[in-house]
Design a protein around this motif. Structure first.
Motif, mmCIF file in Angstrom:
data_model
loop_
_atom_site.group_PDB
_atom_site.id
_atom_site.type_symbol
_atom_site.label_atom_id
_atom_site.label_comp_id
_atom_site.label_asym_id
_atom_site.label_seq_id
_atom_site.Cartn_x
_atom_site.Cartn_y
_atom_site.Cartn_z
ATOM 1 N N PHE A 1 19.692 5.887 2.619
ATOM 2 C CA PHE A 1 18.940 6.663 1.637
ATOM 3 C C PHE A 1 17.928 5.771 0.927
ATOM 4 O O PHE A 1 18.214 4.611 0.617
ATOM 5 C CB PHE A 1 19.884 7.294 0.617
ATOM 6 N N ALA A 2 16.756 6.345 0.683
ATOM 7 C CA ALA A 2 15.686 5.631 -0.001
ATOM 8 C C ALA A 2 15.132 6.502 -1.122
ATOM 9 O O ALA A 2 15.026 7.731 -0.983
ATOM 10 C CB ALA A 2 14.568 5.263 0.978
ATOM 11 N N ILE A 3 14.775 5.860 -2.238
ATOM 12 C CA ILE A 3 14.160 6.559 -3.368
ATOM 13 C C ILE A 3 12.687 6.778 -3.038
ATOM 14 O O ILE A 3 11.996 5.835 -2.636
ATOM 15 C CB ILE A 3 14.298 5.732 -4.656
ATOM 16 N N PRO A 4 12.165 7.988 -3.167
ATOM 17 C CA PRO A 4 10.753 8.240 -2.840
ATOM 18 C C PRO A 4 9.809 7.338 -3.623
ATOM 19 O O PRO A 4 10.056 7.022 -4.793
ATOM 20 C CB PRO A 4 10.563 9.713 -3.213
ATOM 21 N N ALA A 5 8.726 6.931 -2.987
ATOM 22 C CA ALA A 5 7.782 5.998 -3.595
ATOM 23 C C ALA A 5 7.160 6.557 -4.864
ATOM 24 O O ALA A 5 6.931 5.826 -5.830
ATOM 25 C CB ALA A 5 6.701 5.632 -2.588
ATOM 26 N N HIS A 6 6.884 7.876 -4.897
ATOM 27 C CA HIS A 6 6.226 8.432 -6.090
ATOM 28 C C HIS A 6 7.135 8.342 -7.314
ATOM 29 O O HIS A 6 6.658 8.160 -8.438
ATOM 30 C CB HIS A 6 5.791 9.881 -5.839
ATOM 31 N N GLN B 1 0.853 -1.189 0.000
ATOM 32 C CA GLN B 1 0.000 0.000 0.000
ATOM 33 C C GLN B 1 0.892 1.243 0.000
ATOM 34 O O GLN B 1 1.907 1.281 0.700
ATOM 35 C CB GLN B 1 -0.922 0.009 1.220
ATOM 36 N N LEU B 2 0.489 2.247 -0.769
ATOM 37 C CA LEU B 2 1.324 3.436 -0.944
ATOM 38 C C LEU B 2 0.901 4.579 -0.024
ATOM 39 O O LEU B 2 -0.281 4.744 0.277
ATOM 40 C CB LEU B 2 1.268 3.917 -2.395
ATOM 41 N N ALA B 3 1.882 5.362 0.383
ATOM 42 C CA ALA B 3 1.643 6.600 1.128
ATOM 43 C C ALA B 3 2.104 7.777 0.279
ATOM 44 O O ALA B 3 2.828 7.603 -0.700
ATOM 45 C CB ALA B 3 2.393 6.584 2.456
ATOM 46 N N ASP B 4 1.687 8.968 0.641
ATOM 47 C CA ASP B 4 2.146 10.179 -0.035
ATOM 48 C C ASP B 4 3.475 10.590 0.591
ATOM 49 O O ASP B 4 3.506 11.238 1.645
ATOM 50 C CB ASP B 4 1.116 11.294 0.110
ATOM 51 N N LEU C 1 4.013 2.265 2.008
ATOM 52 C CA LEU C 1 5.329 2.493 1.412
ATOM 53 C C LEU C 1 5.604 3.973 1.198
ATOM 54 O O LEU C 1 4.791 4.692 0.613
ATOM 55 C CB LEU C 1 5.430 1.770 0.066
ATOM 56 N N VAL C 2 6.784 4.419 1.646
ATOM 57 C CA VAL C 2 7.217 5.790 1.383
ATOM 58 C C VAL C 2 8.493 5.834 0.552
ATOM 59 O O VAL C 2 8.821 6.867 -0.031
ATOM 60 C CB VAL C 2 7.428 6.592 2.693
ATOM 61 N N GLY C 3 9.239 4.706 0.477
ATOM 62 C CA GLY C 3 10.477 4.733 -0.284
ATOM 63 C C GLY C 3 11.026 3.345 -0.541
ATOM 64 O O GLY C 3 10.601 2.356 0.063
ATOM 65 N N ILE C 4 12.001 3.287 -1.476
ATOM 66 C CA ILE C 4 12.722 2.060 -1.796
ATOM 67 C C ILE C 4 14.150 2.213 -1.272
ATOM 68 O O ILE C 4 14.902 3.082 -1.734
ATOM 69 C CB ILE C 4 12.753 1.798 -3.319
#
Length: 408
Positions: A275-280, A186-189, A256-259
């Motif tokens: 560091f994580a890549i933003p989910a959007h 599930q995705l978050a903003d 989810l907020v990032g990878i």
């Protein structure tokens, strides 16, 4: 005249009571609602008839938000959609140079291992299931050059994965597995993330199995790390180690907020900076690869750098805000629109030009065939140029050479 004994008794105890009251008022005036000195009430008057200065009042304490005692519900929601990824590739090992020596081969002949030997090299990482159709997002460096990719789900199922597409410029890749009843993240903003928000990292560090670590958002919008072309990382102190790459960074609600992508480390292990890549951004790459077969980005064919105070002084500018065009590709969109090296972009689509990264993001967000309006200065004269945006050419995949961050 004699005072009656009863009256003397009452007068003595009354005097004692008055004395005790005076002592209490002197030591603790607050107990009887009195204020003295600098604590005088604001409506008291001084000798000149003016109001006495008010004392500083304490602000009411900030009521802290109460967080959950456990994040088990968030983990239970997200964990099934996080997978372990195992890759294998065949590499050739060159023999020792001694085996090519004619003198040495006189004694050993063809028995000597003078031919290259093949061996299987394995690696591990993590991924996130994005759809019931079996699309999985991971990092490009996790599956780069792999001959075989195996995905292990949290419920114990396994499947071989095929590569749908890769995007080295964001270090993302899309895989697909053929399984039924797949759990989906599930995705978050992620744009609503604030520094201090609780986040959890889920992945497969060191191959020990699926692991959850907790931290907070340390920063957002991190760039200039030397990891990828397009950098807008979420920084966290949640432990991210080798094997976590491609795994999920979730919020306290299990969305989810990032990878998870990289760590900043001098030892190769966790040091509190990941560091994580933003989910959007991951969703954007996934959609483009699935729909177009590749990531489609805008491009105008320029090299640019942010305007520094030294450059501003050399251009005789009062403020160091803008972007300097340092190179223009001959025959590219910018060249055809009339841009020249030395032009200073002041506004992009009517908005102030912050830095070169802002220009890169605005251009790549444009669809090829659309137009981009740039306000600029040339030899001190204001101009407006409209550029017909082209498609960003594919670049050869290359392993970035980070200054400090590592790709776990």
């Amino acid at each position: 005249m004699k005072v009656p004994r009863l009256l003397r008794f009452l007068l003595s105890y009354t005097a004692i009571g008055l004395l005790v009251a005076a002592v209490i008022i002197g030591l603790r005036p607050d107990l009887v609602g009195m204020q003295t000195g600098n604590n005088a009430a604001p409506n008291d008057r001084n000798g000149n008839g003016a109001a006495a200065p008010a004392t500083q009042t304490l602000a009411p304490p900030i009521q802290p938000r109460t967080g959950p005692v456990s994040y088990a519900d968030a983990v239970e929601q997200a964990q099934p959609a996080v997978v372990n990824i195992y890759t294998a590739k065949t590499v050739q090992e060159a023999p020792h140079p001694l085996f090519d020596d004619p003198f040495f081969r006189r004694f050993f002949g063809d028995v000597a291992p003078h031919r290259p030997r093949e061996r299987t090299q394995t690696s591990l990482g993590s991924g996130v299931i994005f759809s019931e159709q079996g699309y999985v997002i991971t990092n490009n460096h996790v599956i780069e050059d792999a001959d075989q990719i195996q995905v292990l789900l949290a419920d114990g199922r396994e499947a071989l994965a095929s590569v749908v597409g890769r995007d080295p410029e964001t270090d993302l890749a899309v895989l697909r597995i053929e399984l039924d009843r797949l759990p989906v993240i599930q995705l978050a903003d992620d744009r609503a993330l604030r520094v201090g928000d609780v986040v959890l990292a889920i992945g497969n560090p060191f191959g020990v199995g699926q692991t959850v670590t907790m931290g907070i958002v340390s920063a957002t919008g991190r760039d200039q790390l030397g990891l990828t072309t397009f950098e807008n990382f979420i920084q966290t102190d949640a432990a991210i180690n080798p094997g976590n790459s491609g795994g999920a960074l979730i919020n306290a609600e299990g969305r989810l907020v990032g990878i998870n992508t990289a760590i900043f480390s001098r030892t190769g292990g966790h040091q509190g900076i990941g560091f994580a890549i933003p989910a959007h951004l991951a969703v954007s790459v996934l959609q483009s690869i699935v729909e177009e077969g590749r990531v489609v980005r805008g491009w105008i064919g320029v090299q640019a750098q942010s305007l520094t105070p030294m450059l501003a002084e050399s251009f005789d500018l009062a403020a160091a805000q803008g972007i300097v065009i340092s190179g223009v590709l001959r025959g590219g969109p910018a060249d055809r629109a009339g841009l020249r090296p030395g032009d200073i972009i002041t506004h992009i689509e009517g908005e102030p030009a912050a830095d070169a990264q802002a220009l890169l993001e605005r251009v790549t967000d444009k669809r090829p065939g659309s137009e981009l309006r740039l306000d600029l200065l040339r030899d001190g004269e204001a101009r407006t140029v409209t550029v017909a945006v082209g498609e960003r050419p594919a670049q050869d995949e290359r392993q970035p050479a980070p200054r400090q961050p590592r790709l776990p």
